[in-house]
Design an enzyme around this catalytic site. Sequence first.
Site, PDB file in Angstrom:
ATOM      1  N   ASN A 150       0.814  -1.234   0.000  1.00  0.00           N
ATOM      2  CA  ASN A 150       0.000   0.000   0.000  1.00  0.00           C
ATOM      3  C   ASN A 150       0.841   1.275   0.000  1.00  0.00           C
ATOM      4  OD1 ASN A 150       0.760  -0.516   2.612  1.00  0.00           O
ATOM      5  ND2 ASN A 150      -1.171   0.086   3.534  1.00  0.00           N
ATOM      6  N   LYS A 173      12.416  -7.833   1.243  1.00  0.00           N
ATOM      7  CA  LYS A 173      11.445  -8.565   0.427  1.00  0.00           C
ATOM      8  C   LYS A 173      10.194  -7.689   0.296  1.00  0.00           C
ATOM      9  CE  LYS A 173       7.964 -10.970   0.939  1.00  0.00           C
ATOM     10  NZ  LYS A 173       7.269 -10.409  -0.226  1.00  0.00           N
ATOM     11  N   PRO A 174      10.060  -7.014  -0.849  1.00  0.00           N
ATOM     12  CA  PRO A 174       8.878  -6.177  -1.030  1.00  0.00           C
ATOM     13  C   PRO A 174       7.647  -7.025  -1.349  1.00  0.00           C
ATOM     14  CG  PRO A 174      10.236  -6.134  -3.007  1.00  0.00           C
ATOM     15  CD  PRO A 174      10.953  -6.991  -2.007  1.00  0.00           C
ATOM     16  N   ALA A 175       6.486  -6.398  -1.314  1.00  0.00           N
ATOM     17  CA  ALA A 175       5.253  -7.118  -1.638  1.00  0.00           C
ATOM     18  C   ALA A 175       5.265  -7.517  -3.116  1.00  0.00           C
ATOM     19  CB  ALA A 175       4.051  -6.238  -1.336  1.00  0.00           C
ATOM     20  N   GLY A 226       2.652  -5.288   7.657  1.00  0.00           N
ATOM     21  CA  GLY A 226       1.648  -6.018   6.889  1.00  0.00           C
ATOM     22  C   GLY A 226       0.493  -6.416   7.779  1.00  0.00           C
ATOM     23  N   SER A 227      -0.182  -7.479   7.393  1.00  0.00           N
ATOM     24  CA  SER A 227      -1.388  -7.869   8.125  1.00  0.00           C
ATOM     25  C   SER A 227      -1.019  -8.529   9.461  1.00  0.00           C
ATOM     26  CB  SER A 227      -2.194  -8.846   7.282  1.00  0.00           C
ATOM     27  OG  SER A 227      -1.442 -10.021   7.086  1.00  0.00           O
ATOM     28  N   LEU A 249       1.430  -3.807  12.252  1.00  0.00           N
ATOM     29  CA  LEU A 249       0.384  -4.699  11.733  1.00  0.00           C
ATOM     30  C   LEU A 249      -0.921  -3.947  11.479  1.00  0.00           C
ATOM     31  CD1 LEU A 249       1.248  -7.673  14.119  1.00  0.00           C
ATOM     32  CD2 LEU A 249       2.157  -7.188  11.839  1.00  0.00           C
ATOM     33  N   CYS A 282      -3.177   1.341   6.828  1.00  0.00           N
ATOM     34  CA  CYS A 282      -3.467   0.709   8.122  1.00  0.00           C
ATOM     35  C   CYS A 282      -3.895   1.728   9.173  1.00  0.00           C
ATOM     36  CB  CYS A 282      -2.287  -0.128   8.597  1.00  0.00           C
ATOM     37  SG  CYS A 282      -0.751   0.731   8.451  1.00  0.00           S
TER      38      CYS A 282
HETATM   39  P1  ADP Z   1      -1.741  -8.284   2.452  1.00  0.00           P
HETATM   40  O1  ADP Z   1      -2.738  -9.371   2.747  1.00  0.00           O
HETATM   41  O2  ADP Z   1      -2.283  -6.938   2.575  1.00  0.00           O
HETATM   42  O3  ADP Z   1      -0.962  -8.487   1.197  1.00  0.00           O
HETATM   43  P2  ADP Z   1       0.357  -9.445   3.987  1.00  0.00           P
HETATM   44  O4  ADP Z   1       0.599  -9.344   5.438  1.00  0.00           O
HETATM   45  O5  ADP Z   1       0.005 -10.775   3.450  1.00  0.00           O
HETATM   46  O6  ADP Z   1      -0.733  -8.365   3.658  1.00  0.00           O
HETATM   47  O7  ADP Z   1       1.608  -8.918   3.164  1.00  0.00           O
HETATM   48  C1  ADP Z   1       2.589  -8.042   3.673  1.00  0.00           C
HETATM   49  C2  ADP Z   1       3.948  -8.554   3.252  1.00  0.00           C
HETATM   50  O8  ADP Z   1       4.141  -9.824   3.839  1.00  0.00           O
HETATM   51  C3  ADP Z   1       4.117  -8.749   1.746  1.00  0.00           C
HETATM   52  O9  ADP Z   1       5.451  -8.435   1.392  1.00  0.00           O
HETATM   53  C4  ADP Z   1       3.861 -10.225   1.588  1.00  0.00           C
HETATM   54  O10 ADP Z   1       4.445 -10.774   0.432  1.00  0.00           O
HETATM   55  C5  ADP Z   1       4.532 -10.742   2.829  1.00  0.00           C
HETATM   56  N1  ADP Z   1       4.123 -12.106   3.229  1.00  0.00           N
HETATM   57  C6  ADP Z   1       2.918 -12.682   3.130  1.00  0.00           C
HETATM   58  N2  ADP Z   1       2.963 -13.944   3.578  1.00  0.00           N
HETATM   59  C7  ADP Z   1       4.246 -14.195   3.949  1.00  0.00           C
HETATM   60  C8  ADP Z   1       4.952 -15.313   4.485  1.00  0.00           C
HETATM   61  N3  ADP Z   1       4.346 -16.478   4.718  1.00  0.00           N
HETATM   62  N4  ADP Z   1       6.275 -15.159   4.743  1.00  0.00           N
HETATM   63  C9  ADP Z   1       6.908 -14.003   4.501  1.00  0.00           C
HETATM   64  N5  ADP Z   1       6.307 -12.920   4.016  1.00  0.00           N
HETATM   65  C10 ADP Z   1       4.992 -12.988   3.732  1.00  0.00           C
END
Ligand code: ADP
Length: 475
Positions: A150, A173-175, A226-227, A249, A282
């Site tokens: 976001n 590690k970006p999204a 992240g979440s 979070l 968030c």
């Molecule tokens: P959203 O559901 O909004 O994408 P996430 O918490 O899943 O939120 O994503 C935030 C970040 O965490 C992203 O970079 C995503 O790729 C990463 N992520 C999601 N799942 C994992 C995981 N199992 N291990 C490491 N990073 C993760």
Amino acid sequence: MEWGRLTLAGAMAAQEDENWTPVGDPATGETIGYVRMCSEDDTREAVASAHAAFAGWSGEAPQARSAVLRRLAGLISDHTEELATLLTTEQGKPLAESRAEIASAAGYFDFFAEEARRVNGEIVASPRADSRILVMHKPIGVVAAITPWNFPVSMVARKLAPALAAGCTVVLKPAPQTPLCALALAALCRMAGLPEGVLQVLTGDAATIGAVLTQDPRVAFLSFTGSTATGRLLYGQCAITIKKLGLELGGHAPFIVLPDADLDKAATLAVAAKFRNAGQTCVCPNRFFIHDEVYDDFLGRLLQQVDRLVPGDGRNPESTLAPLIDEAALTKVERHVADAVAKGATLTRGGRRAAVGRTWYQATVLENVGPDMLVSCEETFGPVAALSRFTDVEQVKSAVNASQYGLAGYVFGRDISSLLKTAESLDLGMVGINAIHLGLEMAPIGGVKQSGLGREGGHAGILDYCEQQYLLVGL
Ligand code: ADP
């Protein structure tokens, strides 16, 4: 503009095979580039490189690190238009919001360029004349940074700036939705003179990369935004190697309007906070509690502003309402609105997909929102303002504090005593009082309860990336 390893044209030429993954434009659904699917081995190699680079980078004089960060801040500002265009293309937000995000990112590097020179230790009074106690702050080592889609530039900057300033090396590690912004920042880091190995960017499958980063003992600190669900998972994974963690979070911000509030200001800032990035932040308000005495006046002003929002492609300067990031985000918003309406909420504005493109949702206002509705408990992450009236602020405080989340909130009013009493009684990491722009680099950003651990930014922010070492010196 070439972003080092990343050129959009070069990325487009990449083969569509299992080693590459496409990056999409959420506005059009078109593929705008490809990034590598990094493997477990790639991840271990990146950690090894960051580990090898640590001695050199942490051994640099703080002034030298400061100079790199200051140059980087300048380069980010100089490339505002290119970066903002890239950000809007892969994330969708209007260009004006992207430019503001780039400025915020530059601000983080500028601020921590200064803080790099102020990681001072302490001499503690010793109980004995023949000894001295020295306390030092040493960079913690290799930092793994996992960032969300976001705010794909500023969330990276918020971690990278203090980590590099402290002398840490970083594996980022970006999204998967927004890796190009991270690669662009990495290219600017090289242009600023960041030595080889100090920053590694890994793109590809999150779980594969995340498993290695959390298990590798050479990674000393995991900084994650992240979440809450993913944060909880990573927290568990980090337990094996007892890593230090910083977690930013989910949130469920309340927006409280007291009876003496400046209603024009409250409505204007409510719309800005709620609909920025289409509600995909968030800290954006999820629940609005409006005092009964001013409810109708506030609502009228709010609706006037909501009606002026223009959903559209972020590259069009007229657009003020972004698309949602993907179909899953849309479905979640639809579920929240349907649930609220089924449980008795009134749909005053919006409530449907907007016809301008594939992932837009109309700016939506719900009234008569009750505590049992999904919008009152879960993060909606969409352009939905959920309103309810109150007469007793104590009930609002109880409702807010009953949430599992505790990230941000907003209180509007004039009487300083009620404002402070209300703000202080809320279990939240950050409260905007007649203000909404909380994400300032000089302030501690973060939440309590299941909204996270630790704070990012501010003078103390750099110390998170350090370990204290205590030396007892006998004389
Ligand atoms: P959203 O559901 O909004 O994408 P996430 O918490 O899943 O939120 O994503 C935030 C970040 O965490 C992203 O970079 C995503 O790729 C990463 N992520 C999601 N799942 C994992 C995981 N199992 N291990 C490491 N990073 C993760």
